[in-house]
Design an enzyme around this catalytic site. Structure first.
Site, PDB file in Angstrom:
ATOM      1  N   SER A 131       0.844  -1.191   0.000  1.00  0.00           N
ATOM      2  CA  SER A 131       0.000   0.000   0.000  1.00  0.00           C
ATOM      3  C   SER A 131       0.879   1.241   0.000  1.00  0.00           C
ATOM      4  O   SER A 131       2.062   1.183   0.361  1.00  0.00           O
ATOM      5  CB  SER A 131      -0.885   0.009   1.257  1.00  0.00           C
ATOM      6  OG  SER A 131      -1.536   1.249   1.434  1.00  0.00           O
TER       7      SER A 131
ATOM      8  N   TYR B 196      -2.769  -0.352  10.603  1.00  0.00           N
ATOM      9  CA  TYR B 196      -2.626  -0.832   9.230  1.00  0.00           C
ATOM     10  C   TYR B 196      -1.252  -0.474   8.670  1.00  0.00           C
ATOM     11  O   TYR B 196      -0.577  -1.298   8.048  1.00  0.00           O
ATOM     12  CB  TYR B 196      -3.723  -0.218   8.365  1.00  0.00           C
ATOM     13  CG  TYR B 196      -3.699  -0.645   6.909  1.00  0.00           C
ATOM     14  CD1 TYR B 196      -4.165  -1.888   6.531  1.00  0.00           C
ATOM     15  CD2 TYR B 196      -3.213   0.215   5.922  1.00  0.00           C
ATOM     16  CE1 TYR B 196      -4.155  -2.276   5.195  1.00  0.00           C
ATOM     17  CE2 TYR B 196      -3.200  -0.161   4.592  1.00  0.00           C
ATOM     18  CZ  TYR B 196      -3.674  -1.407   4.232  1.00  0.00           C
ATOM     19  OH  TYR B 196      -3.651  -1.783   2.911  1.00  0.00           O
TER      20      TYR B 196
END
Length: 284
Positions: free
Chosen positions: A136, A149
């Site tokens: 990501s 995250y």
């Protein structure tokens, strides 16, 4: 001359990036082994003609069973693994329950290692293989209220860079794909996880309450961002990582990822913090 199709194991195929990857790679004559966490999603994938197995990164037995089944089905000759499928638990780190962090790391990191470790020996025997990790933009930079995250994706980045060095010269290539905002169920799932782990009581008592309220409303709306791309944009990079003679170590997807990647190289830590705080503020 008859040649067997290349074989590919993809995780997280119930929706989003994994689902798109399964269909598009099958269309490129790959033999796709598709996995999903829920039994009903596995059945749906089988009805669509996939060789599908249940795999939940938080369930070690399911990882072992899926890996064994796939390797048996392809006679130990798996050409590629695409690790995909992760979730977020939004919230300030000071409000984050330890149990939430443990659960998230099992799903976003530990389970990925478990599966990858089970696949590598067969690739070593075959002296070839591709391991592609769906990371990501938050594996490159940290943003407030995304600490859990982000920590898991930073871990994945370090893991993949180390693995690439350790597999140097074996014929096994390791690549990272770093998407920015992609049009999936990521945000609705993140909202559900916020309500599960943070919840109304913690939110009321938190010094971050006002920010939580604004962000929760925004997540509930689910409005598309200006730079959001479809899952096929990620699969485009996956195709290169799997089929190119010299796959790249990293693939950026979306403008925000490219901008953040450049900014991290050029800006000081203080300036980077200010840029990230400004980005976070724009979301409120």
């Amino acid at each position: 001359m008859f040649t067997k199709p290349r074989t590919l194991l993809i995780t997280g195929c119930s929706s989003g990036i994994g689902e798109a990857a399964a269909h598009l790679m099958r269309g490129r004559d790959w033999r796709v082994f598709a996995t999903a966490r829920k039994t009903e999603d596995v059945e749906r994938l089988r009805q669509q003609g996939f060789e599908a197995f249940r795999l939940d990164y938080e369930d070690p037995d399911s990882i072992m069973n899926a890996a064994d089944s796939v390797l048996e089905a392809c006679d130990g000759k798996l050409d590629a693994l695409f690790n995909n499928g992760a979730y977020a638990v939004p919230g300030a780190l000071e409000d984050m329950p330890v149990a939430a962090l443990r659960s998230l790391f099992e799903a976003n990191f530990i389970g990925w290692h478990d599966l990858t470790q089970r696949i590598i020996p067969s690739m070593r025997l075959n002296r070839s293989g591709r391991i592609v990790q769906c990371s990501s933009v938050l594996g490159l930079v940290a943003l407030k209220y995304r600490g859990a995250y982000t920590a898991s994706k930073f871990a994945l980045e370090a893991y993949s860079d180390t693995l690439r060095q350790e597999l140097w010269g074996t014929g096994i290539h390791v690549s990272l794909i770093e998407p920015g905002p992609i049009d999936t169920r990521f945000t609705p799932n993140a909202l559900a996880n916020f309500d599960r782990w943070i919840g109304k009581e913690t939110m009321k008592a938190s010094p971050h309450r006002k920010s939580y309220e604004k962000r929760r409303k925004r997540m509930k709306k689910g409005e598309p961002g200006p730079f959001k791309l479809p899952p096929s944009a990620v699969v485009k990079r996956l195709i290169h990582a799997l089929e190119a003679k010299r796959p790249k170590p990293r693939y950026y997807v979306t403008i925000p990822t490219t901008v953040m990647g450049v900014a991290k190289r050029l800006l000081s830590t203080r300036l980077m913090d200010r840029a990230c705080l400004a980005a976070a503020k724009s979301e409120e």
